[in-house]
Write a protein that holds these residues in place. Structure first.
Motif, PDB file in Angstrom:
ATOM      1  N   LEU A   2      49.761  40.266  45.318  1.00  0.00           N
ATOM      2  CA  LEU A   2      48.886  41.662  45.654  1.00  0.00           C
ATOM      3  C   LEU A   2      48.289  42.103  44.163  1.00  0.00           C
ATOM      4  O   LEU A   2      49.235  42.481  43.251  1.00  0.00           O
ATOM      5  CB  LEU A   2      49.800  42.653  46.152  1.00  0.00           C
ATOM      6  CG  LEU A   2      50.107  42.135  47.800  1.00  0.00           C
ATOM      7  CD1 LEU A   2      51.078  43.178  48.287  1.00  0.00           C
ATOM      8  CD2 LEU A   2      48.869  42.116  48.467  1.00  0.00           C
ATOM      9  N   GLU A   6      44.168  46.093  45.133  1.00  0.00           N
ATOM     10  CA  GLU A   6      44.678  45.983  46.718  1.00  0.00           C
ATOM     11  C   GLU A   6      45.748  46.876  46.880  1.00  0.00           C
ATOM     12  O   GLU A   6      45.844  47.725  47.884  1.00  0.00           O
ATOM     13  CB  GLU A   6      44.886  44.597  47.096  1.00  0.00           C
ATOM     14  CG  GLU A   6      45.221  44.398  48.498  1.00  0.00           C
ATOM     15  CD  GLU A   6      45.756  43.015  48.665  1.00  0.00           C
ATOM     16  OE1 GLU A   6      46.030  42.780  49.961  1.00  0.00           O
ATOM     17  OE2 GLU A   6      45.801  42.204  47.825  1.00  0.00           O
ATOM     18  N   PRO A 274      43.333  30.686  45.698  1.00  0.00           N
ATOM     19  CA  PRO A 274      43.112  31.099  44.347  1.00  0.00           C
ATOM     20  C   PRO A 274      42.756  30.027  43.400  1.00  0.00           C
ATOM     21  O   PRO A 274      41.828  30.156  42.613  1.00  0.00           O
ATOM     22  CB  PRO A 274      44.209  32.000  44.053  1.00  0.00           C
ATOM     23  CG  PRO A 274      44.924  32.499  45.330  1.00  0.00           C
ATOM     24  CD  PRO A 274      44.644  31.392  46.189  1.00  0.00           C
ATOM     25  N   THR A 323      42.436  38.011  45.069  1.00  0.00           N
ATOM     26  CA  THR A 323      42.478  38.550  46.450  1.00  0.00           C
ATOM     27  C   THR A 323      41.166  39.100  46.896  1.00  0.00           C
ATOM     28  O   THR A 323      41.028  38.883  47.901  1.00  0.00           O
ATOM     29  CB  THR A 323      43.706  39.409  46.366  1.00  0.00           C
ATOM     30  OG1 THR A 323      45.080  38.798  45.993  1.00  0.00           O
ATOM     31  CG2 THR A 323      44.155  40.021  47.602  1.00  0.00           C
ATOM     32  N   THR A 327      39.006  37.790  49.940  1.00  0.00           N
ATOM     33  CA  THR A 327      38.911  38.715  51.218  1.00  0.00           C
ATOM     34  C   THR A 327      37.227  39.072  51.449  1.00  0.00           C
ATOM     35  O   THR A 327      36.958  39.096  52.466  1.00  0.00           O
ATOM     36  CB  THR A 327      39.759  39.830  50.742  1.00  0.00           C
ATOM     37  OG1 THR A 327      41.142  39.685  50.777  1.00  0.00           O
ATOM     38  CG2 THR A 327      39.438  40.630  52.104  1.00  0.00           C
TER      39      THR A 327
END
Length: 333
Positions: A2, A6, A274, A323, A327
């Protein structure tokens, strides 16, 4: 992993914990970012030694640091990271040969990366996060610092020598996987479990009754650890397949095994998607570089390009913004 943005979005409703004044002082930038910056300078100096010697298969401990031009041993007061380069005006004290700008640039890059990781950790320490999130994210910060150290070193080594030493990629892959295993230890019971949901729920009305929500196929730690093993293998297999296809079509090598190991290392730290983002960004950057060289008539179709350098840059991008980028992309599908 994370990322800072985020986590901040997830915890906007939480108030920063009220801490005693002495603890507030300890959590100040002087206690986190500045020491991390100074430690980063030291690690950057060590990384410069690795960059200079590992591609040549030389020892990183012997002999002591010396000028590559006059071979004179560098005195300790001329070997202070960043500061000595400025005081000496980028020249050797003995022979006055120029000291490449790469040395202070690497030291400063690692220092800034470590300071950024420390800033993220300080934010975690002052935010009212659940204990499991705080612990796993603390481990992720350590992984972020280590990954940056490895990627910056490999980026420079491949740019200068077209080599990605196994002394960085293989231990890096193992270290990234061990950090994931450590994170798995601190998962709460039931967290991230994969369950097989039955067709019909089983309902009992007697005391102690329950509703069956499915059998656990993989526990959270198994899901995390086995998933990362699959990510490492899949990332490596993807580049191995591309390498085999290229060789079959062009009848020559077009992709080194070092690039394969580099992508596997990124997957060990960050996961499969990633790592794919890092590869995608690296290929785009490498294509832009190649087009620039061709336009300047400095390259042709057989010119070797440092793809590993650009994949490493992609890895840094994925570590910082992976991330939210992934997303955002999946939301478009």
């Amino acid at each position: 992993m994370l990322l800072y943005c985020e986590l901040r979005q997830r915890t906007q409703t939480h108030r920063v914990a009220r801490l005693p004044p002495i603890l507030v002082l300890m959590l100040s930038p002087l206690a986190f970012e500045l020491p991390a910056f100074l430690i980063g300078l030291l690690f950057g100096s060590f990384l410069n030694v690795c960059i200079s010697r590992l591609p040549k298969h030389q020892s990183i401990s012997k002999p002591r640091s010396h000028c590559p031009n006059c071979k004179k041993t560098i005195r300790w007061y001329d070997n202070v990271p960043l500061l000595s380069w400025i005081i000496l005006r980028a020249r050797c004290r003995q022979c006055k040969a120029l000291i490449p700008w790469r040395y202070p640039a690497v030291e400063l890059a690692i220092a800034i990366w470590f300071a950024g990781a420390a800033h993220y950790f300080r934010w975690l320490a002052t935010a009212t996060l659940p204990d499991d999130v705080l612990t796993t994210e603390g481990i992720a910060v350590i992984g972020l610092a280590i990954l940056g150290f490895l990627l910056i070193g490999l980026m420079v080594m491949d740019w200068q020598t077209h080599k990605l030493p196994d002394a960085f990629t293989l231990p890096g892959t193992l270290l990234g996987f061990l950090l994931v295993c450590t994170q798995a230890i601190f998962l709460n019971p039931g967290q991230d479990d994969i369950k097989l949901t039955p067709r019909h729920d089983l309902r009992l009305s007697s005391p102690g009754s329950f509703v069956a929500k499915g059998n656990v196929f993989l526990t959270g730690p198994e899901h995390l650890v086995f998933g990362r093993i699959v990510a490492i293998a899949a990332a490596a297999l993807l580049l191995l397949t591309i390498r085999a296809i290229y060789k079959a079509v062009r009848h020559r090598e077009g992709l080194g095994l070092g690039d394969v190991k580099l992508l596997a290392m990124i997957a060990a730290f960050l996961g499969f998607w990633p790592a794919i983002l890092a590869l995608f960004a690296g290929v785009l950057l490498c294509m832009a570089y190649a087009i620039t060289l061709i336009a300047q008539r400095k390259a042709h179709s057989l010119t070797r390009l440092p793809l590993g350098t650009f994949i490493a840059i992609g890895g840094l991008i994925a570590a910082l913004f992976g991330t939210p980028l992934i997303t955002w992309y999946t939301s478009l599908l």
